[in-house]
Design a protein around this motif. Structure first.
Motif, PDB file in Angstrom:
ATOM      1  N   ALA A   2     -11.450  -0.331   8.812  1.00  0.00           N
ATOM      2  CA  ALA A   2     -12.474  -1.343   8.565  1.00  0.00           C
ATOM      3  C   ALA A   2     -12.051  -2.705   9.112  1.00  0.00           C
ATOM      4  CB  ALA A   2     -12.765  -1.452   7.082  1.00  0.00           C
ATOM      5  N   LEU A   3     -10.759  -3.020   9.030  1.00  0.00           N
ATOM      6  CA  LEU A   3     -10.288  -4.318   9.509  1.00  0.00           C
ATOM      7  C   LEU A   3     -10.439  -4.464  11.013  1.00  0.00           C
ATOM      8  CD1 LEU A   3      -7.020  -4.779   7.415  1.00  0.00           C
ATOM      9  CD2 LEU A   3      -9.212  -5.925   7.104  1.00  0.00           C
ATOM     10  N   ARG A   4     -10.213  -3.379  11.728  1.00  0.00           N
ATOM     11  CA  ARG A   4     -10.267  -3.437  13.198  1.00  0.00           C
ATOM     12  C   ARG A   4     -11.537  -2.840  13.773  1.00  0.00           C
ATOM     13  NH1 ARG A   4      -4.165  -2.217  15.307  1.00  0.00           N
ATOM     14  NH2 ARG A   4      -3.159  -3.820  14.077  1.00  0.00           N
ATOM     15  N   ASN A   5     -12.411  -2.330  12.904  1.00  0.00           N
ATOM     16  CA  ASN A   5     -13.659  -1.712  13.338  1.00  0.00           C
ATOM     17  C   ASN A   5     -13.398  -0.597  14.354  1.00  0.00           C
ATOM     18  OD1 ASN A   5     -16.410  -1.351  13.203  1.00  0.00           O
ATOM     19  ND2 ASN A   5     -16.811  -2.779  14.879  1.00  0.00           N
ATOM     20  N   ILE A   6     -12.497   0.336  13.990  1.00  0.00           N
ATOM     21  CA  ILE A   6     -12.158   1.458  14.854  1.00  0.00           C
ATOM     22  C   ILE A   6     -12.313   2.762  14.083  1.00  0.00           C
ATOM     23  CG2 ILE A   6     -10.596   0.164  16.360  1.00  0.00           C
ATOM     24  CD1 ILE A   6      -8.240   1.185  14.710  1.00  0.00           C
ATOM     25  N   ALA A   8     -11.199   6.894  13.164  1.00  0.00           N
ATOM     26  CA  ALA A   8      -9.968   7.506  12.663  1.00  0.00           C
ATOM     27  C   ALA A   8      -8.983   7.823  13.784  1.00  0.00           C
ATOM     28  CB  ALA A   8     -10.295   8.767  11.874  1.00  0.00           C
ATOM     29  N   ASP A   9      -9.482   8.296  14.910  1.00  0.00           N
ATOM     30  CA  ASP A   9      -8.590   8.626  16.024  1.00  0.00           C
ATOM     31  C   ASP A   9      -7.893   7.384  16.569  1.00  0.00           C
ATOM     32  OD1 ASP A   9      -9.143  11.351  15.895  1.00  0.00           O
ATOM     33  OD2 ASP A   9     -10.806  11.206  17.327  1.00  0.00           O
ATOM     34  N   ALA A  10      -8.625   6.301  16.689  1.00  0.00           N
ATOM     35  CA  ALA A  10      -8.034   5.050  17.191  1.00  0.00           C
ATOM     36  C   ALA A  10      -7.046   4.473  16.178  1.00  0.00           C
ATOM     37  CB  ALA A  10      -9.129   4.039  17.509  1.00  0.00           C
ATOM     38  N   ALA A  11      -7.352   4.599  14.893  1.00  0.00           N
ATOM     39  CA  ALA A  11      -6.438   4.113  13.858  1.00  0.00           C
ATOM     40  C   ALA A  11      -5.128   4.901  13.892  1.00  0.00           C
ATOM     41  CB  ALA A  11      -7.087   4.236  12.483  1.00  0.00           C
ATOM     42  N   PHE A  12      -5.233   6.221  14.040  1.00  0.00           N
ATOM     43  CA  PHE A  12      -4.026   7.045  14.134  1.00  0.00           C
ATOM     44  C   PHE A  12      -3.226   6.689  15.379  1.00  0.00           C
ATOM     45  CE2 PHE A  12      -1.599  10.756  15.395  1.00  0.00           C
ATOM     46  CZ  PHE A  12      -0.883  10.998  14.241  1.00  0.00           C
ATOM     47  N   ALA A  13      -3.920   6.460  16.481  1.00  0.00           N
ATOM     48  CA  ALA A  13      -3.235   6.091  17.726  1.00  0.00           C
ATOM     49  C   ALA A  13      -2.500   4.762  17.566  1.00  0.00           C
ATOM     50  CB  ALA A  13      -4.230   6.017  18.876  1.00  0.00           C
ATOM     51  N   ALA A  14      -3.114   3.800  16.876  1.00  0.00           N
ATOM     52  CA  ALA A  14      -2.470   2.501  16.653  1.00  0.00           C
ATOM     53  C   ALA A  14      -1.234   2.651  15.775  1.00  0.00           C
ATOM     54  CB  ALA A  14      -3.468   1.525  16.024  1.00  0.00           C
ATOM     55  N   LEU A  15      -1.340   3.439  14.712  1.00  0.00           N
ATOM     56  CA  LEU A  15      -0.184   3.670  13.840  1.00  0.00           C
ATOM     57  C   LEU A  15       0.913   4.414  14.595  1.00  0.00           C
ATOM     58  CD1 LEU A  15      -1.909   4.710  10.500  1.00  0.00           C
ATOM     59  CD2 LEU A  15      -0.642   2.600  10.940  1.00  0.00           C
ATOM     60  N   SER A  16       0.521   5.394  15.387  1.00  0.00           N
ATOM     61  CA  SER A  16       1.488   6.164  16.160  1.00  0.00           C
ATOM     62  C   SER A  16       2.211   5.289  17.177  1.00  0.00           C
ATOM     63  CB  SER A  16       0.771   7.313  16.868  1.00  0.00           C
ATOM     64  OG  SER A  16       1.679   8.088  17.598  1.00  0.00           O
ATOM     65  N   GLU A  32       3.563   0.689   4.902  1.00  0.00           N
ATOM     66  CA  GLU A  32       3.741  -0.761   4.972  1.00  0.00           C
ATOM     67  C   GLU A  32       2.432  -1.473   5.289  1.00  0.00           C
ATOM     68  OE1 GLU A  32       6.943  -1.414   7.710  1.00  0.00           O
ATOM     69  OE2 GLU A  32       8.448  -0.730   6.282  1.00  0.00           O
ATOM     70  N   PHE A  33       1.621  -0.859   6.138  1.00  0.00           N
ATOM     71  CA  PHE A  33       0.320  -1.446   6.454  1.00  0.00           C
ATOM     72  C   PHE A  33      -0.575  -1.480   5.216  1.00  0.00           C
ATOM     73  CE2 PHE A  33      -4.134  -0.929   7.657  1.00  0.00           C
ATOM     74  CZ  PHE A  33      -4.312  -2.094   8.377  1.00  0.00           C
ATOM     75  N   VAL A  34      -0.630  -0.367   4.510  1.00  0.00           N
ATOM     76  CA  VAL A  34      -1.451  -0.304   3.290  1.00  0.00           C
ATOM     77  C   VAL A  34      -0.966  -1.318   2.266  1.00  0.00           C
ATOM     78  CG1 VAL A  34      -2.093   1.150   1.320  1.00  0.00           C
ATOM     79  CG2 VAL A  34      -2.203   2.066   3.640  1.00  0.00           C
ATOM     80  N   ASP A  35       0.346  -1.415   2.089  1.00  0.00           N
ATOM     81  CA  ASP A  35       0.904  -2.385   1.144  1.00  0.00           C
ATOM     82  C   ASP A  35       0.536  -3.814   1.528  1.00  0.00           C
ATOM     83  OD1 ASP A  35       2.042  -0.371  -0.352  1.00  0.00           O
ATOM     84  OD2 ASP A  35       4.053  -0.641   0.495  1.00  0.00           O
ATOM     85  N   SER A  36       0.627  -4.133   2.815  1.00  0.00           N
ATOM     86  CA  SER A  36       0.332  -5.504   3.247  1.00  0.00           C
ATOM     87  C   SER A  36      -1.147  -5.835   3.087  1.00  0.00           C
ATOM     88  CB  SER A  36       0.781  -5.733   4.692  1.00  0.00           C
ATOM     89  OG  SER A  36      -0.040  -5.023   5.596  1.00  0.00           O
ATOM     90  N   VAL A  37      -2.004  -4.881   3.367  1.00  0.00           N
ATOM     91  CA  VAL A  37      -3.444  -5.112   3.222  1.00  0.00           C
ATOM     92  C   VAL A  37      -3.815  -5.182   1.748  1.00  0.00           C
ATOM     93  CG1 VAL A  37      -5.723  -4.129   3.655  1.00  0.00           C
ATOM     94  CG2 VAL A  37      -4.011  -4.094   5.445  1.00  0.00           C
ATOM     95  N   SER A  38      -3.226  -4.314   0.946  1.00  0.00           N
ATOM     96  CA  SER A  38      -3.526  -4.296  -0.489  1.00  0.00           C
ATOM     97  C   SER A  38      -3.065  -5.582  -1.166  1.00  0.00           C
ATOM     98  CB  SER A  38      -2.852  -3.101  -1.156  1.00  0.00           C
ATOM     99  OG  SER A  38      -3.357  -1.903  -0.635  1.00  0.00           O
ATOM    100  N   ALA A  39      -1.939  -6.119  -0.733  1.00  0.00           N
ATOM    101  CA  ALA A  39      -1.406  -7.340  -1.336  1.00  0.00           C
ATOM    102  C   ALA A  39      -2.297  -8.541  -1.065  1.00  0.00           C
ATOM    103  CB  ALA A  39       0.000  -7.610  -0.815  1.00  0.00           C
TER     104      ALA A  39
END
Length: 53
Positions: A2-6, A8-16, A32-39
Motif C-alpha cells: 500500500a505504501l508503494r502502490n505495488i 505482491a510480485d513487485a513487493a516480493f521483488a523489492a524485499l528480495s 524489519e520493514f513491518v516493524d518500522s511501518v508499524s512503529a
C-alpha cells in the motif's frame, strides 16, 4: 504494498533485492520493514484496543 502502490510480485521483488543487497535473510528484511511501518503507524480507535491512558 500500500505504501508503494505495488502488487505482491513487485513487493516480493523489492524485499528480495534488499535481502540480496544487504546479504540478510528475506524474512529478516521483511520483519524489519513491518516493524518500522508499524512503529510509525497512527493509533486507530478500535473497540477491542486496550486503553492508552
Amino acid at each position: 504494498m500500500a505504501l508503494r502502490n505495488i502488487d505482491a510480485d513487485a513487493a516480493f521483488a523489492a524485499l528480495s533485492a534488499e535481502s540480496q543487497r544487504t546479504n540478510r535473510k528475506l524474512r529478516t528484511v521483511a520483519a524489519e520493514f513491518v516493524d518500522s511501518v508499524s512503529a510509525s503507524a497512527p493509533e486507530i480507535d478500535r473497540p477491542d484496543a486496550a486503553p492508552t491512558s
